[in-house]
Design a protein around this motif. Structure first.
Motif, PDB file in Angstrom:
ATOM      1  N   LEU A 150       0.832  -1.203   0.000  1.00 47.54           N
ATOM      2  CA  LEU A 150       0.000   0.000   0.000  1.00 47.54           C
ATOM      3  C   LEU A 150       0.866   1.251   0.000  1.00 47.54           C
ATOM      4  CD1 LEU A 150      -2.922  -0.854   2.447  1.00 47.54           C
ATOM      5  CD2 LEU A 150      -2.841  -0.979  -0.024  1.00 47.54           C
ATOM      6  N   ASP A 157       3.921   1.439  -1.239  1.00 47.51           N
ATOM      7  CA  ASP A 157       4.488   1.527  -2.581  1.00 47.51           C
ATOM      8  C   ASP A 157       3.469   2.108  -3.548  1.00 47.51           C
ATOM      9  OD1 ASP A 157       6.841   0.495  -1.744  1.00 47.51           O
ATOM     10  OD2 ASP A 157       6.504  -1.533  -2.487  1.00 47.51           O
ATOM     11  N   GLY A 158       2.226   1.617  -3.445  1.00 49.61           N
ATOM     12  CA  GLY A 158       1.188   2.082  -4.350  1.00 49.61           C
ATOM     13  C   GLY A 158       1.004   3.581  -4.242  1.00 49.61           C
ATOM     14  N   SER A 159       0.978   4.070  -3.035  1.00 50.07           N
ATOM     15  CA  SER A 159       0.756   5.494  -2.836  1.00 50.07           C
ATOM     16  C   SER A 159       1.967   6.311  -3.298  1.00 50.07           C
ATOM     17  CB  SER A 159       0.461   5.759  -1.364  1.00 50.07           C
ATOM     18  OG  SER A 159       0.416   7.125  -1.125  1.00 50.07           O
ATOM     19  N   MET A 160       3.162   5.854  -2.914  1.00 46.27           N
ATOM     20  CA  MET A 160       4.368   6.572  -3.326  1.00 46.27           C
ATOM     21  C   MET A 160       4.488   6.554  -4.841  1.00 46.27           C
ATOM     22  SD  MET A 160       5.924   7.271  -0.389  1.00 46.27           S
ATOM     23  CE  MET A 160       7.690   7.294  -0.527  1.00 46.27           C
ATOM     24  N   GLY A 161       4.116   5.439  -5.452  1.00 50.72           N
ATOM     25  CA  GLY A 161       4.221   5.297  -6.894  1.00 50.72           C
ATOM     26  C   GLY A 161       3.302   6.243  -7.640  1.00 50.72           C
ATOM     27  N   LEU A 162       2.310   6.778  -6.938  1.00 49.41           N
ATOM     28  CA  LEU A 162       1.418   7.748  -7.572  1.00 49.41           C
ATOM     29  C   LEU A 162       1.897   9.168  -7.334  1.00 49.41           C
ATOM     30  CD1 LEU A 162      -1.992   6.151  -6.681  1.00 49.41           C
ATOM     31  CD2 LEU A 162      -1.024   6.417  -8.945  1.00 49.41           C
ATOM     32  N   GLY A 163       3.035   9.292  -6.703  1.00 49.53           N
ATOM     33  CA  GLY A 163       3.570  10.626  -6.478  1.00 49.53           C
ATOM     34  C   GLY A 163       3.080  11.269  -5.208  1.00 49.53           C
ATOM     35  N   ALA A 164       2.681  10.463  -4.232  1.00 48.33           N
ATOM     36  CA  ALA A 164       2.313  11.028  -2.941  1.00 48.33           C
ATOM     37  C   ALA A 164       3.572  11.164  -2.097  1.00 48.33           C
ATOM     38  CB  ALA A 164       1.308  10.133  -2.233  1.00 48.33           C
ATOM     39  N   THR A 165       3.605  12.165  -1.232  1.00 48.29           N
ATOM     40  CA  THR A 165       4.735  12.249  -0.315  1.00 48.29           C
ATOM     41  C   THR A 165       4.513  11.241   0.800  1.00 48.29           C
ATOM     42  OG1 THR A 165       3.651  13.867   1.067  1.00 48.29           O
ATOM     43  CG2 THR A 165       4.986  14.709  -0.722  1.00 48.29           C
ATOM     44  N   GLU A 205       1.662  12.348   3.043  1.00 51.66           N
ATOM     45  CA  GLU A 205       0.348  12.107   2.430  1.00 51.66           C
ATOM     46  C   GLU A 205      -0.008  10.632   2.507  1.00 51.66           C
ATOM     47  OE1 GLU A 205       0.343  15.705  -0.879  1.00 51.66           O
ATOM     48  OE2 GLU A 205       1.283  13.792  -1.320  1.00 51.66           O
ATOM     49  N   THR A 206       1.001   9.807   2.215  1.00 53.37           N
ATOM     50  CA  THR A 206       0.770   8.370   2.306  1.00 53.37           C
ATOM     51  C   THR A 206       0.317   7.991   3.709  1.00 53.37           C
ATOM     52  OG1 THR A 206       2.488   8.037   0.680  1.00 53.37           O
ATOM     53  CG2 THR A 206       1.826   6.124   1.956  1.00 53.37           C
ATOM     54  N   ARG A 258      -3.315   9.553   4.434  1.00 53.73           N
ATOM     55  CA  ARG A 258      -4.415   9.191   3.542  1.00 53.73           C
ATOM     56  C   ARG A 258      -4.566   7.686   3.363  1.00 53.73           C
ATOM     57  NH1 ARG A 258      -6.497  13.047  -0.299  1.00 53.73           N
ATOM     58  NH2 ARG A 258      -5.722  15.113   0.231  1.00 53.73           N
ATOM     59  N   VAL A 259      -3.475   6.942   3.523  1.00 58.70           N
ATOM     60  CA  VAL A 259      -3.562   5.498   3.279  1.00 58.70           C
ATOM     61  C   VAL A 259      -3.289   4.695   4.548  1.00 58.70           C
ATOM     62  CG1 VAL A 259      -2.616   3.577   1.972  1.00 58.70           C
ATOM     63  CG2 VAL A 259      -2.947   5.772   0.871  1.00 58.70           C
TER      64      VAL A 259
END
Ligand SMILES: Nc1ncnc2c1ncn2[C@@H]1O[C@H](COP(=O)(O)OP(=O)(O)OP(=O)(O)O)[C@@H](O)[C@H]1O
Ligand SMILES: [Mg+2]
Lengths: 252, 461
Positions: B343, B345-353, B356-357, B360-361
């Motif tokens: 999860l 990785d998924g968030s970071m891979g979308l360009g979240a800091t 934020e990760t 939000r996640v």
């Protein structure tokens, strides 16, 4: 054809262990490039260098240059967070967030402020789902948990999620390895459709998949780039003996 | 006679069962070969089956005898004494019996011949009991072992039987846990009923005045006593609230730092430290509160012109909060780290800091666990007694001013029940009233928190 990524003499180390050895490789724009090679040869490692996902791993050290549109992505002017918005990633195992389908797709646009109001956000979500070929299956259940979808649907949600950020490049690390042939076929079809507007780099263990979807193929072995060229050539007349052995299944 | 101590019997039981383990293993192979088939499962499972069914029932039998035997012997002697002199009333017989027991154990001496005779009888009765207890357990073990071994057939799946046995043990353990809890609640319930017979429930629940000092003896002069629990409950709430205001933010934020941002070296030191901190006895925090925090607060209060009482809810609450921080952060850290890396990785891979990760996640995914850890912390705060006794005082005031001294439910229970108490007057019984209200209060709190967290839960797998 213009060049999107230009990797020059890239070395990657995990602590002392070298995972990638002196790889130089050009990835062309709006085209699908496949990375193949036996397990542990550094495909994922190389792929993760392209959007600096390796920064997350403390022990990982990278040398050499990787240029995206002629700009060094490890240079001082590049923020890895911005870079990842431009170079999206889809992982081997579907990893939707434990949120609704809508929220999954809206996640990227929200954090990057791509929509100024709810209507625009909905538009982005619908467009992305449309491009990912998922819209008909989920349009009535956008408020359901994404984790409740089938594996193939989850993976397409992840692709839609990546598309929603409007990246220039999408990196895919074995996106179909957890899926059955039908779901795989759907994703391959989807890749074909979006490849006009996105540069796609895909790691795959399936030679057939590489042959079906990609224009160019790179063969890795033990951290080195053995051969790189048009997919047709690689699979019909490889220049290197190792490549031939690998694609004919003589070693794995 | 040969007396068998418990540990010795235990070892014999183990030996006998082990014997049947090997014996079953052997015989099943022979049985199988005699009918020319293979046993359904590996011989080892037949052995295990024999071991389990001979060892554990015998142990339970042994424990049962050990627990009930002495009681039974006492009863026999009770009737023996009664037979000697039918005119004795039962409390007198109890007296004689305890004298006999004490003489038998060599604790006191007497020259009353009758008692000495009885004491000797008593001793030999126990010796006999120990002997037969050992014998019985071993026989039981051997018999069961024989039966199980004899009944084992190669066509029966012993592996399933072993599994069945294990499941039964797990089930029984779970049952014991639940039943004992239920028993505690029942006893609390009935004791509190006794209190509510003497005192009106509504006056208790809604009463605004708490002063439990009543006349214990009839010739004492004292007030009527009034048992309104609102001031006491308010004290608990006030102090717990102050504690949570300190502990939740600091605990959660430090957990997030530890789990997501701290370099692994830092984590390696902080995590064990937190666990040590969580193990410090609360009485230590108590004198920290009473000797350091409370005077400090009073001085600050004097400096800014506030009247802070030397025992204040604020001091107790603050220190209690500090006590709870390691709990929340250690538990929450585990919960946050349990969120799958994919999860992130998924968030970071979308360009979240990373931040934020996290909010939000990670936090939404870890939410039920986080609520659970906070809930545990709240329960601790509500149940905490020592710090409050030492730093917040005993006076039940109806106030929400954190600068005054207050008291809490648990502190009142302790002060009502310490010292010499008889459980027949309203003052001591009121402790059970407080106990059961505390029970219901925490129960409702738990239910609310669980429902909320289930409603908001984001399930990942
Ligand atoms: N986080 C890590 N820490 C240390 N070593 C790593 C790490 N990730 C990968 N490696 C090592 O780097 C080498 C390349 O790994 P990589 O994951 O890139 O292989 P791959 O080609 O993707 O293999 P596969 O096809 O099995 O996914 C391997 O030898 C692996 O052990
Ligand atoms: Mg890989």
């Amino acid at each position: 054809m213009s060049i999107k990524f230009k990797a020059e003499k890239v070395d990657v180390f995990y602590n002392e262990k070298q995972a990638i050895n002196n790889i130089s490789l050009n990835i062309e724009k709006n085209m699908i490039t496949a990375l193949i090679g036996p397990s542990g040869c550094g495909k994922s490692t190389f792929l993760r260098c392209l959007n600096r996902m390796n920064d997350v791993i403390d022990s990982c050290k990278i040398t050499g240059n990787i240029l995206l549109d002629n700009e060094d992505i490890y240079g001082p002017n590049i923020d890895p967070v911005d870079l990842r918005a431009r170079v999206g990633m889809v992982f081997q195992k579907p990893n939707p967030f434990p949120k609704t389908i809508f929220e999954n797709i809206a996640y990227g646009p929200r954090i990057h402020g791509l929509a100024s109001n709810n209507k625009e956000l909905r538009e982005i979500v619908f467009n992305s789902l449309e491009k990912a070929g998922l819209i008909d299956e989920v349009k009535d259940r956008l408020d359901d948990q994404a984790t409740g979808l089938s594996g193939g649907q989850q993976q397409r949600v992840c692709i839609a999620r990546a598309i929603a950020v409007s990246p220039e490049v999408i990196l895919m690390d074995e996106p179909c390895s957890a899926l059955d042939p039908i779901a795989t076929a759907k994703i391959e079809e989807l890749m074909n459709e979006i490849s006009q507007s996105y540069t796609i780099v895909i790691v795959t263990h399936s030679m057939q998949q590489a042959a079906r979807v990609s224009k160019k193929t790179a063969f890795f072995h033990l951290g080195e780039l053995i051969e790189y060229g048009d997919t047709d050539k690689i699979f019909t007349k490889p220049k290197n003996q190792k490549t031939l052995d690998y694609i004919t299944g003589r070693f794995g | 006679m040969f007396s068998l101590p418990l540990s010795f019997v235990f070892i014999i039981l183990l030996c006998v069962s082990l014997f049947f383990y090997y014996y079953s293993k052997r015989t099943i192979v022979e049985k199988a070969s005699s009918i020319g088939k293979k046993a359904k499962t590996l011989p080892v499972y037949y052995g295990q089956n024999a071991f389990l069914w001979s060892f554990f029932p015998a142990c339970i039998f042994l424990i049962f005898l050990t627990v009930s035997g002495p009681n039974y012997i006492d009863q026999i002697f009770f009737s023996k004494i009664q037979d000697l002199n039918p005119k004795f009333n039962s409390s007198f017989i109890d007296l004689i019996l305890s004298k006999v027991i004490n003489v038998a154990n060599g604790k006191i001496e007497t020259d009353d011949q009758k008692i000495i005779v009885l004491a000797n009888d008593y001793l030999s009765a126990f010796e006999k009991f120990y002997f037969y207890r050992g014998l019985g357990a071993v026989l039981c073990c051997a018999l069961l072992g024989l039966i199980v071994t004899a009944r084992q057939k190669p066509s029966v799946n012993a592996r399933d039987q072993v599994q069945f046995f294990m499941v039964s043990i797990f089930f029984i353990s779970a049952l014991i846990a639940i039943l004992t809890t239920a028993a505690i609640i029942f006893s609390l319930f009935f004791e509190s009923l006794r209190f509510f017979n003497l005192y009106n429930v509504f006056d208790f629940i809604f009463g605004l005045h708490w002063s439990p000092n009543v006349a214990i003896r009839t010739d004492q002069v004292a007030s009527e006593g009034s048992f309104g629990m609102i001031p006491v409950l308010l004290g608990t709430l006030l102090i717990s609230f102050i504690a949570m205001c300190v502990a939740i933010p600091i605990g959660l934020y430090s957990a997030i730092y530890l789990a997501e941002f701290a370099p692994s070296k830092v984590r390696d030191y902080i995590k064990p430290t937190l666990e040590i901190l969580a193990g410090i006895p609360t009485v230590v925090y108590g004198y920290f509160a009473a000797l350091t925090a409370a005077p400090f607060l009073r001085d600050i209060g004097a400096f800014v012109g506030l009247d802070v009482s030397s025992e204040s809810a604020l001091a107790a609450g603050l220190v209690m909060g500090i006590m709870i921080i390691p709990f929340i952060s250690s538990l929450s850290d585990d919960v946050i780290r349990a969120v799958p890396q994919s999860l992130r990785d998924g968030s970071m891979g979308l360009g979240a800091t990373k931040a934020e990760t996290v909010y939000r996640v990670i936090i939404p995914a870890a939410f039920p666990g986080l609520v659970g850890s906070i809930l545990l912390a709240v329960s601790r705060a509500i149940g905490e007694t020592m710090i409050v006794v030492m730093a917040a005082g005993l006076s039940a005031k109806l106030t929400v001013n954190p600068l005054e001294s207050v008291t809490t439910v648990t502190v009142q229970i302790v002060s009502l029940l310490t010292g010499d108490t008889e459980f027949d007057n309203i003052k001591t019984l009121s402790a059970f009233g407080l106990g059961i209200s505390l029970f219901f209060f925490t129960l409702i709190l738990n239910i609310i928190a669980l429902t909320v967290s289930r409603r908001l839960a984001e399930n990942y797998d």
